[in-house]
Motif scaffolding. Structure first.
Motif, mmCIF file in Angstrom:
data_model
loop_
_atom_site.group_PDB
_atom_site.id
_atom_site.type_symbol
_atom_site.label_atom_id
_atom_site.label_comp_id
_atom_site.label_asym_id
_atom_site.label_seq_id
_atom_site.Cartn_x
_atom_site.Cartn_y
_atom_site.Cartn_z
ATOM 1 N N ARG A 1 0.313 7.462 1.990
ATOM 2 C CA ARG A 1 -0.813 7.530 2.928
ATOM 3 C C ARG A 1 -1.873 6.471 2.618
ATOM 4 O O ARG A 1 -2.373 5.790 3.507
ATOM 5 C CB ARG A 1 -1.437 8.932 2.883
ATOM 6 N N MET A 2 -2.213 6.321 1.343
ATOM 7 C CA MET A 2 -3.216 5.345 0.949
ATOM 8 C C MET A 2 -2.733 3.925 1.222
ATOM 9 O O MET A 2 -3.500 3.077 1.678
ATOM 10 C CB MET A 2 -3.575 5.506 -0.526
ATOM 11 N N LEU A 3 -1.450 3.662 0.964
ATOM 12 C CA LEU A 3 -0.903 2.331 1.228
ATOM 13 C C LEU A 3 -0.983 2.013 2.717
ATOM 14 O O LEU A 3 -1.390 0.915 3.100
ATOM 15 C CB LEU A 3 0.537 2.233 0.721
ATOM 16 N N ILE A 4 -0.644 2.972 3.550
ATOM 17 C CA ILE A 4 -0.741 2.771 5.005
ATOM 18 C C ILE A 4 -2.172 2.450 5.410
ATOM 19 O O ILE A 4 -2.423 1.505 6.161
ATOM 20 C CB ILE A 4 -0.218 4.020 5.762
ATOM 21 N N LEU A 5 -3.133 3.231 4.904
ATOM 22 C CA LEU A 5 -4.545 2.995 5.238
ATOM 23 C C LEU A 5 -5.021 1.624 4.785
ATOM 24 O O LEU A 5 -5.693 0.908 5.524
ATOM 25 C CB LEU A 5 -5.425 4.079 4.611
ATOM 26 N N GLN A 6 -4.668 1.263 3.554
ATOM 27 C CA GLN A 6 -5.101 -0.019 3.019
ATOM 28 C C GLN A 6 -4.477 -1.181 3.792
ATOM 29 O O GLN A 6 -5.155 -2.170 4.085
ATOM 30 C CB GLN A 6 -4.745 -0.130 1.527
ATOM 31 N N LEU A 7 -3.196 -1.063 4.134
ATOM 32 C CA LEU A 7 -2.526 -2.126 4.888
ATOM 33 C C LEU A 7 -3.158 -2.295 6.268
ATOM 34 O O LEU A 7 -3.341 -3.424 6.734
ATOM 35 C CB LEU A 7 -1.028 -1.838 5.008
ATOM 36 N N ARG A 8 -3.503 -1.191 6.907
ATOM 37 C CA ARG A 8 -4.167 -1.279 8.217
ATOM 38 C C ARG A 8 -5.506 -1.993 8.112
ATOM 39 O O ARG A 8 -5.833 -2.846 8.938
ATOM 40 C CB ARG A 8 -4.369 0.118 8.807
#
Length: 110
Positions: free
Chosen positions: A50-57
């Motif tokens: 979840r954090m990786l998705i948020l950071q990538l966005r």
């Protein structure tokens, strides 16, 4: 939305790459080049999906990384640094070197 003004260049740079994970993602993409999501998750130990998705966005929105979607089955998405992201990675290299040089002392801080 109001336009943010910055006190100095460091303030502006931290606003773009702030937080623990963005620096590690930048470093991984700089070292490895283009990575798929799963490869990137393995390259950044400790980050949740979840954090990786948020950071990538956030990083894509700020222009640090490029997200390329290959329309195939199964879906394939690749992430790479933009020129803007690569320039930030270059600017962070001396800070990373400082951290390596002083890691033992930093780890000893209570």
């Amino acid at each position: 939305m109001t336009k943010r003004t910055y006190i100095c260049g460091l303030d502006a740079a931290i606003a773009v790459m702030g937080g623990k994970w963005k620096g590690l993602i930048l470093f991984s993409l700089g070292e490895e080049g283009t990575l798929r999501f799963g490869e990137l998750r393995r390259a950044v130990p400790g980050i949740s999906e979840r954090m990786l998705i948020l950071q990538l966005r956030e990083m894509e929105a700020s222009g640090l990384i490029h997200r390329k979607v290959h329309h195939q089955v199964p879906p394939k998405v690749e992430y790479s640094l933009t020129d803007f992201g690569a320039s930030l990675n270059t600017a962070l290299a001396p800070l990373g070197k400082w951290g390596e040089d002083h890691m033992e002392r930093i780890e000893a801080i209570p």
